[in-house]
Enzyme design. Sequence first.
Site, short mmCIF file in Angstrom:
data_model
loop_
_atom_site.label_atom_id
_atom_site.label_comp_id
_atom_site.label_asym_id
_atom_site.label_seq_id
_atom_site.Cartn_x
_atom_site.Cartn_y
_atom_site.Cartn_z
N GLU A 20 0.81 -1.21 0.00
CA GLU A 20 0.00 0.00 0.00
C GLU A 20 0.85 1.28 0.00
OE1 GLU A 20 -0.73 -2.65 1.77
OE2 GLU A 20 -2.83 -3.16 1.36
N PHE A 47 -6.64 -0.70 5.37
CA PHE A 47 -5.23 -0.77 4.96
C PHE A 47 -4.68 0.60 4.59
CE2 PHE A 47 -6.56 -5.24 3.65
CZ PHE A 47 -6.24 -5.75 4.89
N ARG A 130 -18.96 -2.02 1.49
CA ARG A 130 -19.03 -3.39 1.00
C ARG A 130 -20.48 -3.79 0.76
NH1 ARG A 130 -17.89 -8.97 4.44
NH2 ARG A 130 -18.40 -10.40 2.76
#
Length: 266
Positions: A20, A47, A130
């Site tokens: 990342e 993340f 999500r």
Amino acid sequence: FGDFQKDTPAERNVRYGVREHGMGAIANGIALHSPGFKSYCATFFIFSDYMRSAMRIAALSGAPTLFVMTHDSIGVGEDGPTHQPIEHLASFRAMPGMLMMRPADGNETAGAYQIGVEQTDRPTTFALSRQVVPNLAGTSREGVRKGAYVVAGPAAGEDCDCIIIGTGTELELAVNAAKELGAKARAVSMPCWELFEEQSDEYKASILPKGVPTVSIEAGSTFGWSKYADISIGRDDFGASAPAGILYKEFGITSEAAVKAAKSLM
């Protein structure tokens, strides 16, 4: 688009793997070196912790990088607290020079992305769900430009008895709560604090007038919401491993909780 490789230099996608920080740093470099390119990168919101220094450098240097962050709340569900963002929205809202967007549905996501693409001197972070969410009546691409706007109930500038503010997947809960509270209850979508603060005092007062009981509902830390709401419904502890619907109910992030909170203020 295909993958950018030594044999396919005309393609546009780079597969970074679990890197990342490197991904964010390279995306910044592309944005700063070639302003005609719209550089974006994507990962789970949790993340961003690995990419935060690159995201902060984007804000510090005025790089218009687009950071697309998915799985934005306890709605991640069974992956558990290690993968469920809690403090992340608050931390990026506190970061100078960053647009922190949390759109509620497809309409708002399109509007948020358009705004991000138009930026030339600041980055944008998108916190995306999500969960499957409906396109809500009253949401709009244009409304996102204001940072906050009315989606149900009395229109901006009209008298109202109470206000329920929602962001992201919780906007639907805010709208349902406002309907339960009656015709004088206003539901407000607030996808971007930073854009709202850039509006005129008159506009801000028309959306969130002083003295009107106000409740916010967002599946994350309530830190910072006291600027806009009298009572904030959220989650100030880590999440848990369970289906999203169970977590929302167990943690009290429901339209019923918003109704109860609003009634306690009226």
